[in-house]
Motif scaffolding. Structure first.
Motif, PDB file in Angstrom:
ATOM      1  N   ASP A  45       0.842  -1.198   0.000  1.00  0.00           N
ATOM      2  CA  ASP A  45       0.000   0.000   0.000  1.00  0.00           C
ATOM      3  C   ASP A  45       0.877   1.247   0.000  1.00  0.00           C
ATOM      4  O   ASP A  45       0.490   2.285   0.505  1.00  0.00           O
ATOM      5  N   SER A 103      11.635   1.428   8.492  1.00  0.00           N
ATOM      6  CA  SER A 103      12.686   2.300   9.010  1.00  0.00           C
ATOM      7  C   SER A 103      13.299   1.694  10.268  1.00  0.00           C
ATOM      8  O   SER A 103      12.594   1.124  11.101  1.00  0.00           O
ATOM      9  N   GLN A 123      10.469  11.649   6.831  1.00  0.00           N
ATOM     10  CA  GLN A 123       9.035  11.730   7.111  1.00  0.00           C
ATOM     11  C   GLN A 123       8.585  13.119   6.687  1.00  0.00           C
ATOM     12  O   GLN A 123       9.187  14.120   7.076  1.00  0.00           O
ATOM     13  N   GLU A 220      15.267   9.056   8.113  1.00  0.00           N
ATOM     14  CA  GLU A 220      15.281   7.631   8.448  1.00  0.00           C
ATOM     15  C   GLU A 220      16.027   6.815   7.407  1.00  0.00           C
ATOM     16  O   GLU A 220      16.291   7.287   6.309  1.00  0.00           O
TER      17      GLU A 220
HETATM   18  N1  ARG Z   1       8.994   3.959   7.039  1.00  0.00           N
HETATM   19  C1  ARG Z   1       7.846   3.872   7.841  1.00  0.00           C
HETATM   20  C2  ARG Z   1       8.031   2.885   8.973  1.00  0.00           C
HETATM   21  O1  ARG Z   1       8.929   2.161   9.013  1.00  0.00           O
HETATM   22  C3  ARG Z   1       6.588   3.523   7.075  1.00  0.00           C
HETATM   23  C4  ARG Z   1       6.648   2.253   6.322  1.00  0.00           C
HETATM   24  C5  ARG Z   1       5.305   1.846   5.770  1.00  0.00           C
HETATM   25  N2  ARG Z   1       5.431   0.788   4.828  1.00  0.00           N
HETATM   26  C6  ARG Z   1       4.399   0.292   4.107  1.00  0.00           C
HETATM   27  N3  ARG Z   1       4.659  -0.633   3.252  1.00  0.00           N
HETATM   28  N4  ARG Z   1       3.201   0.721   4.303  1.00  0.00           N
HETATM   29  O2  ARG Z   1       7.246   2.798   9.852  1.00  0.00           O
END
Ligand code: ARG
Length: 265
Positions: A45, A103, A123, A220
């Motif tokens: 997603d 991350s 972010q 990140e």
């Molecule tokens: N980088 C963020 C985390 O590690 C969001 C990752 C969301 N990944 C996804 N496939 N929806 O929390």
């Protein structure tokens, strides 16, 4: 006679146990659950990292997973699940790894091991074009009470919960998918969405009247999440990533999906 058959039972049992250890109990060459397969959890997603197009999983992470599989000489099997369940699935051994824009955080290091980082992100904050929120610091003003949308269990969720909700500066609305948060923003139910930069850009492209703020919330690194203590698999994934980086394959994959953002001057 009795003694002999008892001995036979014991010998059979011992041999059985040893064989079982050899095939499943003991880790194979690379440390995956099945010697020929790397089972990879994604949450499809999150364009351009993972998404579904024409019934197929696509994106940067999907291609990186396949490239890792090639280096390790195994088939890659993708399992699509809710983002908030990925680290649990890795920790419990339901999947071998998670490659899903995950991350690295100190807190997550208690639950899983991380490979070396394969790319970086920030972010970002998405608002409506005419929003009074103009920079990140506008989220942290007392008395404004911002309603912030995030995807459940993401770092956006963790940061906003700490910095905004627990500080009494506003409320965090959590959604299963980033795109649900975008819909809520368009509908005026929330004031902004905190999400990773590239998905933010994709979602803004798809929806009129939104923009990504220039100032970032946090920096990140994305990494492959591996079951805690599985040193063998971590070593092999790191070796594969090292080779893919040195050959320029990672960069090539990233550039294939993210190009317009590379402004020259
Ligand atoms: N980088 C963020 C985390 O590690 C969001 C990752 C969301 N990944 C996804 N496939 N929806 O929390």
């Amino acid at each position: 006679m009795k003694k002999l058959s008892l001995l036979l039972v014991i010998v059979t049992a011992v041999v059985g146990i040893i064989t079982a250890c050899g095939t499943q109990g003991k880790k194979n060459r690379i440390g995956t659950a099945n010697a020929d397969v790397l089972v990879v959890a994604i949450s499809a997603d999150f364009p351009p990292y993972e998404y579904v197009e024409k019934n197929q999983y696509k994106g940067i992470d999907v291609e990186i997973a396949e490239a890792i599989g090639e280096k390790l000489g195994v088939e890659v099997q993708v399992k699509d699940m809710k983002f908030s369940t990925i680290l649990g699935a890795v920790a419990s051994g339901k999947v071998d790894v998670g490659i899903s824009g995950i991350s690295i955080t100190e807190l997550r290091k208690k639950q899983v091991d991380f490979s070396q980082a394969y790319t970086t992100t920030v972010q970002t904050i998405i608002v409506k074009e005419d929003s009074v929120i103009r920079e990140a610091s506008d989220l942290f003003r007392f008395g404004k009470y911002r309603r912030v949308g995030v995807q459940t269990g993401t770092t956006g969720d963790l940061y906003c919960t700490d910095d905004i909700e627990l500080e009494g500066l506003g409320r965090v609305e959590r959604y299963n998918e980033g795109e649900d948060a975008i819909k809520a923003l368009v509908a005026g139910k929330i004031d902004c969405v905190v999400i990773d930069q590239e998905p933010a850009r994709e979602f803004v492209k798809r929806n009129q009247g939104l923009k990504v703020l220039e100032t970032a919330y946090a920096e990140e690194e994305y990494s492959v999440a591996i079951k805690k203590g599985n040193k063998r698999l971590t070593k092999h994934i790191n070796q594969a990533l090292e080779q893919l980086k040195n050959e320029g394959t990672i960069q090539k994959i990233v550039d294939k999906y993210i190009n317009e953002s590379k402004e020259e001057d």
